[in-house]
Motif scaffolding. Structure first.
Motif, PDB file in Angstrom:
ATOM      1  N   PRO A   1      -4.000  75.129   0.248  1.00 46.47           N
ATOM      2  CA  PRO A   1      -4.171  76.513  -0.203  1.00 46.47           C
ATOM      3  C   PRO A   1      -4.177  76.621  -1.730  1.00 46.47           C
ATOM      4  O   PRO A   1      -3.379  75.991  -2.419  1.00 46.47           O
ATOM      5  CB  PRO A   1      -2.951  77.233   0.390  1.00 46.47           C
ATOM      6  N   GLY A   2      -5.102  77.396  -2.246  1.00 50.36           N
ATOM      7  CA  GLY A   2      -5.199  77.591  -3.687  1.00 50.36           C
ATOM      8  C   GLY A   2      -6.007  76.525  -4.401  1.00 50.36           C
ATOM      9  O   GLY A   2      -6.116  76.548  -5.630  1.00 50.36           O
ATOM     10  N   THR A   3      -6.600  75.576  -3.648  1.00 44.75           N
ATOM     11  CA  THR A   3      -7.405  74.523  -4.262  1.00 44.75           C
ATOM     12  C   THR A   3      -8.820  74.562  -3.684  1.00 44.75           C
ATOM     13  O   THR A   3      -9.159  75.425  -2.878  1.00 44.75           O
ATOM     14  CB  THR A   3      -6.797  73.130  -4.019  1.00 44.75           C
ATOM     15  N   ALA A   4      -9.618  73.600  -4.113  1.00 46.96           N
ATOM     16  CA  ALA A   4     -10.947  73.385  -3.541  1.00 46.96           C
ATOM     17  C   ALA A   4     -11.066  71.910  -3.211  1.00 46.96           C
ATOM     18  O   ALA A   4     -10.580  71.059  -3.949  1.00 46.96           O
ATOM     19  CB  ALA A   4     -12.035  73.811  -4.515  1.00 46.96           C
ATOM     20  N   LYS A   5     -11.691  71.606  -2.105  1.00 46.52           N
ATOM     21  CA  LYS A   5     -11.813  70.223  -1.643  1.00 46.52           C
ATOM     22  C   LYS A   5     -13.232  69.712  -1.886  1.00 46.52           C
ATOM     23  O   LYS A   5     -14.206  70.387  -1.578  1.00 46.52           O
ATOM     24  CB  LYS A   5     -11.491  70.153  -0.155  1.00 46.52           C
ATOM     25  N   LEU A   6     -13.321  68.492  -2.445  1.00 45.02           N
ATOM     26  CA  LEU A   6     -14.605  67.819  -2.609  1.00 45.02           C
ATOM     27  C   LEU A   6     -14.592  66.538  -1.789  1.00 45.02           C
ATOM     28  O   LEU A   6     -13.635  65.759  -1.863  1.00 45.02           O
ATOM     29  CB  LEU A   6     -14.858  67.453  -4.078  1.00 45.02           C
ATOM     30  N   VAL A   7     -15.627  66.317  -1.017  1.00 46.27           N
ATOM     31  CA  VAL A   7     -15.814  65.060  -0.284  1.00 46.27           C
ATOM     32  C   VAL A   7     -17.115  64.438  -0.765  1.00 46.27           C
ATOM     33  O   VAL A   7     -18.183  65.050  -0.649  1.00 46.27           O
ATOM     34  CB  VAL A   7     -15.845  65.286   1.235  1.00 46.27           C
ATOM     35  N   MET A   8     -17.020  63.241  -1.325  1.00 45.50           N
ATOM     36  CA  MET A   8     -18.190  62.534  -1.851  1.00 45.50           C
ATOM     37  C   MET A   8     -18.560  61.393  -0.915  1.00 45.50           C
ATOM     38  O   MET A   8     -17.697  60.640  -0.482  1.00 45.50           O
ATOM     39  CB  MET A   8     -17.893  62.016  -3.254  1.00 45.50           C
ATOM     40  N   ARG A   9     -19.838  61.260  -0.603  1.00 39.82           N
ATOM     41  CA  ARG A   9     -20.265  60.270   0.373  1.00 39.82           C
ATOM     42  C   ARG A   9     -21.732  59.925   0.157  1.00 39.82           C
ATOM     43  O   ARG A   9     -22.416  60.542  -0.667  1.00 39.82           O
ATOM     44  CB  ARG A   9     -20.059  60.805   1.786  1.00 39.82           C
TER      45      ARG A   9
ATOM     46  N   ALA B   1     -12.330  61.689  -1.308  1.00 40.35           N
ATOM     47  CA  ALA B   1     -11.881  63.079  -1.332  1.00 40.35           C
ATOM     48  C   ALA B   1     -11.204  63.380  -2.662  1.00 40.35           C
ATOM     49  O   ALA B   1     -10.508  62.532  -3.223  1.00 40.35           O
ATOM     50  CB  ALA B   1     -10.924  63.358  -0.177  1.00 40.35           C
ATOM     51  N   HIS B   2     -11.419  64.589  -3.165  1.00 40.83           N
ATOM     52  CA  HIS B   2     -10.852  64.986  -4.459  1.00 40.83           C
ATOM     53  C   HIS B   2     -10.515  66.470  -4.407  1.00 40.83           C
ATOM     54  O   HIS B   2     -11.335  67.288  -3.980  1.00 40.83           O
ATOM     55  CB  HIS B   2     -11.866  64.709  -5.576  1.00 40.83           C
ATOM     56  N   ASP B   3      -9.296  66.826  -4.816  1.00 39.12           N
ATOM     57  CA  ASP B   3      -8.893  68.231  -4.904  1.00 39.12           C
ATOM     58  C   ASP B   3      -9.252  68.758  -6.289  1.00 39.12           C
ATOM     59  O   ASP B   3      -8.815  68.215  -7.310  1.00 39.12           O
ATOM     60  CB  ASP B   3      -7.392  68.389  -4.668  1.00 39.12           C
ATOM     61  N   ALA B   4     -10.069  69.813  -6.332  1.00 35.97           N
ATOM     62  CA  ALA B   4     -10.525  70.394  -7.586  1.00 35.97           C
ATOM     63  C   ALA B   4      -9.842  71.731  -7.844  1.00 35.97           C
ATOM     64  O   ALA B   4      -9.306  72.358  -6.924  1.00 35.97           O
ATOM     65  CB  ALA B   4     -12.036  70.576  -7.555  1.00 35.97           C
ATOM     66  N   THR B   5      -9.879  72.149  -9.099  1.00 36.60           N
ATOM     67  CA  THR B   5      -9.292  73.438  -9.486  1.00 36.60           C
ATOM     68  C   THR B   5     -10.328  74.538  -9.305  1.00 36.60           C
ATOM     69  O   THR B   5     -11.404  74.482  -9.910  1.00 36.60           O
ATOM     70  CB  THR B   5      -8.827  73.409 -10.948  1.00 36.60           C
ATOM     71  N   PRO B   6     -10.037  75.538  -8.488  1.00 37.18           N
ATOM     72  CA  PRO B   6     -11.005  76.620  -8.269  1.00 37.18           C
ATOM     73  C   PRO B   6     -11.341  77.340  -9.571  1.00 37.18           C
ATOM     74  O   PRO B   6     -10.475  77.571 -10.423  1.00 37.18           O
ATOM     75  CB  PRO B   6     -10.278  77.561  -7.297  1.00 37.18           C
ATOM     76  N   GLY B   7     -12.590  77.679  -9.748  1.00 38.21           N
ATOM     77  CA  GLY B   7     -13.030  78.413 -10.922  1.00 38.21           C
ATOM     78  C   GLY B   7     -13.266  77.555 -12.150  1.00 38.21           C
ATOM     79  O   GLY B   7     -13.747  78.069 -13.164  1.00 38.21           O
ATOM     80  N   GLN B   8     -12.946  76.275 -12.077  1.00 38.35           N
ATOM     81  CA  GLN B   8     -13.152  75.370 -13.224  1.00 38.35           C
ATOM     82  C   GLN B   8     -14.389  74.503 -12.964  1.00 38.35           C
ATOM     83  O   GLN B   8     -14.426  73.751 -11.991  1.00 38.35           O
ATOM     84  CB  GLN B   8     -11.933  74.484 -13.433  1.00 38.35           C
ATOM     85  N   PRO B   9     -15.387  74.594 -13.833  1.00 36.67           N
ATOM     86  CA  PRO B   9     -16.581  73.769 -13.633  1.00 36.67           C
ATOM     87  C   PRO B   9     -16.227  72.281 -13.590  1.00 36.67           C
ATOM     88  O   PRO B   9     -15.365  71.820 -14.342  1.00 36.67           O
ATOM     89  CB  PRO B   9     -17.448  74.099 -14.854  1.00 36.67           C
ATOM     90  N   ILE B  10     -16.873  71.557 -12.724  1.00 37.53           N
ATOM     91  CA  ILE B  10     -16.624  70.128 -12.596  1.00 37.53           C
ATOM     92  C   ILE B  10     -17.963  69.393 -12.583  1.00 37.53           C
ATOM     93  O   ILE B  10     -18.945  69.864 -12.011  1.00 37.53           O
ATOM     94  CB  ILE B  10     -15.811  69.817 -11.323  1.00 37.53           C
TER      95      ILE B  10
END
Length: 206
Positions: A53-61, A119-128
Motif C-alpha cells: 500500500p502506498g507504493t507502485a510495483k514494477l515487474v521487468m521481464r 520486481a521493483h517497488d517505485a515511488t508513486p508520482g516520481q518519474p522513473i
C-alpha cells in the motif's frame, strides 16, 4: 475399422549455444493447469497482485525470440536528468516456462545468472527511467553459432499509487528491440501506460 492416428508435437529448446529439437507434446498441452501456474509464477503475474500500500510495483521481464537464448539487463533511475545515475537491478530471461517441461525451463537458465523476472517497488508520482540491454545467442548441430546484443533502450514514465506495471523488453524483427510499459494492475487485462522513449542513453550507469 478406422485406424487411430497419433499427433506428434515438435518444439525447439535452446540450451546455451546448443539448440535441441525434441518430439512430443508440450507441457502446456499435457498438463494445462500446472503449465498455467508455472507461467504465472515465472512472468511476475503473482507479484503484480501484491502491491505494498502506498507504493507502485514494477515487474521487468522479456520473452525470447524463437530459436534463440536471450536475456535482458535492467536498470532504473530516478534522476531528473535523462540517462543519469542508473541502479542495476539484474537480468531477466525467458525460459519457455509454461510451454516446455519444467526441467527444460530450469536447464535453459542454468549459467545465465538471470531471473525469470525482476520486481521493483517505485515511488508513486516520481518519474522513473528504465533501461534495458538485450543479449541473444543461437546455434546448434546444423546451425552456426551467432550472438549479439540490442540496446540500450530507455523509457521514462510516472507510476501511480497502488498500481502495478510491466516493463517488457520486446524483441522484434532481425533482433531489434524496444521497451513496452503496461499498466498491469489487473494482470488479466493489461493496458498501455503513458511512457516516453529516451534516446541516446549509454550502457554505463552514468
Amino acid at each position: 475399422m478406422k485406424k487411430s492416428t497419433k499427433r506428434a508435437c515438435y518444439f525447439v529448446v535452446a540450451l546455451g549455444s546448443a539448440t535441441i529439437a525434441m518430439t512430443g507434446c508440450t507441457y502446456s498441452q499435457i498438463n494445462p493447469e500446472a503449465a498455467a501456474a508455472d507461467l504465472r509464477a515465472d512472468t511476475g503475474y503473482n507479484e503484480l497482485k501484491e502491491i505494498e500500500p502506498g507504493t507502485a510495483k514494477l515487474v521487468m521481464r522479456t520473452f525470447g525470440a524463437a530459436g534463440t537464448t536471450s536475456n535482458a539487463q535492467f536498470a532504473v533511475s530516478i534522476a531528473e536528468a535523462p540517462c543519469k545515475d542508473f541502479q542495476h537491478l539484474g537480468a531477466a530471461a525467458y525460459t519457455g516456462s509454461g510451454i516446455v517441461y519444467p526441467w527444460i525451463a530450469r536447464a535453459t537458465r542454468v549459467g545465465t545468472r538471470a531471473s525469470p523476472y525482476l520486481a521493483h517497488d517505485a515511488t508513486p508520482g516520481q518519474p522513473i527511467q528504465v533501461r534495458g540491454i538485450g543479449n541473444w545467442s543461437t546455434g546448434g548441430a546444423n546451425v552456426a553459432y551467432r550472438a549479439g546484443s540490442c540496446g540500450p533502450v530507455t523509457v521514462s514514465f510516472t507510476p501511480a499509487e497502488n498500481r502495478a506495471y510491466t516493463v517488457e523488453f520486446v524483441w522484434g524483427e532481425k533482433m531489434s528491440c524496444r521497451l513496452a510499459v503496461m499498466d498491469a494492475t489487473n494482470p488479466e487485462a493489461p493496458q498501455p501506460a503513458e511512457a516516453r522513449d529516451i534516446a541516446g542513453c549509454p550502457a554505463s550507469s552514468r
